[in-house]
Design an enzyme around this catalytic site. Structure first.
Site, PDB file in Angstrom:
ATOM      1  N   HIS A   1     -54.455   2.363  -0.725  1.00  0.00           N
ATOM      2  CA  HIS A   1     -53.589   1.540  -1.564  1.00  0.00           C
ATOM      3  C   HIS A   1     -52.917   0.465  -0.732  1.00  0.00           C
ATOM      4  O   HIS A   1     -52.514   0.734   0.402  1.00  0.00           O
ATOM      5  CB  HIS A   1     -52.450   2.389  -2.146  1.00  0.00           C
ATOM      6  CG  HIS A   1     -52.884   3.340  -3.204  1.00  0.00           C
ATOM      7  ND1 HIS A   1     -52.689   3.088  -4.534  1.00  0.00           N
ATOM      8  CD2 HIS A   1     -53.487   4.551  -3.134  1.00  0.00           C
ATOM      9  CE1 HIS A   1     -53.158   4.102  -5.247  1.00  0.00           C
ATOM     10  NE2 HIS A   1     -53.647   4.997  -4.422  1.00  0.00           N
TER      11      HIS A   1
ATOM     12  N   GLU B   1     -35.390   3.203  -6.766  1.00  0.00           N
ATOM     13  CA  GLU B   1     -36.394   2.672  -7.680  1.00  0.00           C
ATOM     14  C   GLU B   1     -35.988   3.030  -9.098  1.00  0.00           C
ATOM     15  O   GLU B   1     -35.943   4.204  -9.461  1.00  0.00           O
ATOM     16  CB  GLU B   1     -37.765   3.300  -7.389  1.00  0.00           C
ATOM     17  CG  GLU B   1     -38.262   3.029  -5.984  1.00  0.00           C
ATOM     18  CD  GLU B   1     -39.570   3.752  -5.709  1.00  0.00           C
ATOM     19  OE1 GLU B   1     -40.162   4.297  -6.654  1.00  0.00           O
ATOM     20  OE2 GLU B   1     -39.972   3.782  -4.543  1.00  0.00           O
TER      21      GLU B   1
ATOM     22  N   HIS C   1     -41.013  11.727  -4.405  1.00  0.00           N
ATOM     23  CA  HIS C   1     -41.591  11.625  -5.743  1.00  0.00           C
ATOM     24  C   HIS C   1     -43.061  11.276  -5.641  1.00  0.00           C
ATOM     25  O   HIS C   1     -43.546  10.842  -4.606  1.00  0.00           O
ATOM     26  CB  HIS C   1     -40.828  10.642  -6.626  1.00  0.00           C
ATOM     27  CG  HIS C   1     -40.663   9.261  -6.046  1.00  0.00           C
ATOM     28  ND1 HIS C   1     -39.743   8.965  -5.071  1.00  0.00           N
ATOM     29  CD2 HIS C   1     -41.306   8.108  -6.308  1.00  0.00           C
ATOM     30  CE1 HIS C   1     -39.819   7.683  -4.761  1.00  0.00           C
ATOM     31  NE2 HIS C   1     -40.776   7.137  -5.490  1.00  0.00           N
TER      32      HIS C   1
HETATM   33 FE   LIG Z   1     -41.610   5.224  -5.661  1.00  0.00          FE
END
Ligand SMILES: [Fe+2]
Length: 427
Positions: free
Chosen positions: A292, A341, A371
């Site tokens: 990514h 976030e 997370h």
């Molecule tokens: Fe995140």
């Protein structure tokens, strides 16, 4: 509704006059002894007078009456907004909200200003350094009321219902999957057409910019030409009962009465304007080999701090796109990071959370709180055959977009306690 016209481009020097008054814009100077049509010249500065040219922002407005023609401001009911981040104990848990409930018009009429609710924020409003995240939940147009924010820019993200926004620079229609930015000091009034909901990112003391592109080159992500600026439009409307100008100043609401509509600007020129952008125009960059790229590749607009490369807030979207990476776990990777976030969902479903995160809701992940994808998502993605696949296409709608804002410099986003909405801890 007749189709509205716009000027194209981000941060340009523009000039516009209402076609009903040709020649309203003075030529060759800003402040003639007598303006065409006996208009009043008024400068709106969005930066210090002495800022370098690259960051200097101001517009000249030519209006029927100057903005100063109003009665004194008075302190009013504060509704559900706050800038006090010490009201609630910090909570490092992952937090998730169900869709914020919109009041029913049959029960109580609520307009855009009355429907503002502060969710969380950081930093200090008085030193012009920080941000707030609000939602708006309304069902009625603002009637003979306008609003302006002295504290910073408002990036408005409608999620349900379109917004017809009257500004001193003209009118904008902003629909879900579009965003708009109303910069500091600009007066606006919003008409809605149904029970309406959306998110607002407010940044104190700085303006949103397009992110630098580095090796990406001259094109890509949000392209400057896709930002749209309204064209001059005015109304010469007396309001015998009084027109109310609401001001947010140092985080508090004040109101002043005047006898005319504030949307009496016949012509304007400058580089300090409101603008809108359709998120469908975002040109997505992504990995075409393996792994990514970091989610900063999805940044639409950034509000820079004074630390190079570190934003007060980034506005980021995850739009529909192709996923093609080989030998790669394709959902967002597990991570912990130094930013807060906040995420909202405009429509469709979010790729990493197949259930439980619904359009109109929100989530907050605090700095260094772990997370990532849920167990089901991990199982499926670990075994999936890696063919090219569409990501984030909606189930009901053709397009889906989620957005999140990331906070990098202002410490931690703290929750407001003014929000009487259901808060759910995710387990
Ligand atoms: Fe995140």
């Amino acid at each position: 509704m007749t189709e509205l016209k716009y000027i194209s481009g981000f941060g340009n020097e523009c000039a516009s006059e209402d076609p009903r008054c040709p020649g309203a814009l003075p030529e060759g100077q800003n402040n003639p002894q007598v303006c065409p049509y006996n208009l009043y010249a008024e400068q709106l500065s969005g930066s210090a007078f002495t800022c370098p040219r690259s960051t200097n922002k101001r517009s000249w407005l030519y209006r029927i009456l100057p903005s100063v023609c109003h009665k004194p401001f008075e302190f009013i009911d504060q509704g559900h907004i706050t800038h006090n981040w010490d009201e609630v104990n910090p909570d490092p848990n992952q937090l998730r909200w169900k869709p914020f409930e919109i009041p029913k018009a049959s029960q109580k009429k609520v307009d855009f200003v009355n429907g503002l609710h502060t969710l969380c924020g950081a930093g200090d409003i008085r030193s012009n350094n920080g941000l707030a995240i609000h939602v708006f939940l309304c069902n009625t147009s603002m009637e003979n009321r306008c609003f302006y924010n002295s504290d910073g820019d408002l990036l408005i993200v409608p999620q349900k219902g379109k917004l017809l926004i009257y500004t001193e620079f003209g009118k904008m229609l902003v629909q879900p999957n579009e965003i708009c930015v109303i910069q500091r000091g600009m007066r606006f009034s919003i008409d809605v057409f149904e029970e309406t909901r959306g998110y607002i990112l407010e940044v104190y003391g700085v303006h949103f910019e397009l992110p630098d592109l580095g090796p990406i080159g001259a094109n890509g992500l949000a392209n400057p030409r896709d930002f749209l600026i309204p064209v001059a439009w005015y109304e010469d409307r007396q309001v015998p009962g009084g027109y109310t100008v609401i001001n947010k100043h140092q985080g508090k609401l004040f109101a002043a009465r005047q006898d005319v509509s504030p949307f009496n600007v016949v012509a304007w020129h400058g580089n300090y304007t409101p603008y809108k952008y359709n998120l469908e125009n975002f040109m997505v960059i992504n990995s075409v080999a393996f792994d990514h790229a970091d989610p900063s590749i999805f940044t639409v607009l950034t509000a820079k701090s004074v630390r190079p490369g570190v934003a007060i807030a980034d506005f980021v979207i995850f739009p529909p796109r192709w996923g093609v990476a080989d030998k790669t776990f394709r959902p967002p990777y597990y991570h912990r990071n130094c930013m807060s976030e906040f995420m909202g969902l405009i429509k469709g479903r979010y790729e990493a959370k197949q259930g439980g995160f619904l359009p109109g809701g929100g989530s907050l992940h605090s700095p260094m709180t772990p997370h990532g994808p849920d167990a089901d998502c991990f199982e499926k993605a670990s075994k999936a055959k890696l063919a090219p696949e569409r990501i984030a296409d909606g189930t009901m709608m053709k397009l889906s977009s989620s957005f999140k804002t990331e906070l990098q410099s202002m410490g931690q986003l703290s929750l407001s306690n003014t929000l009487l909405l259901r808060l759910h801890l995710k387990r």
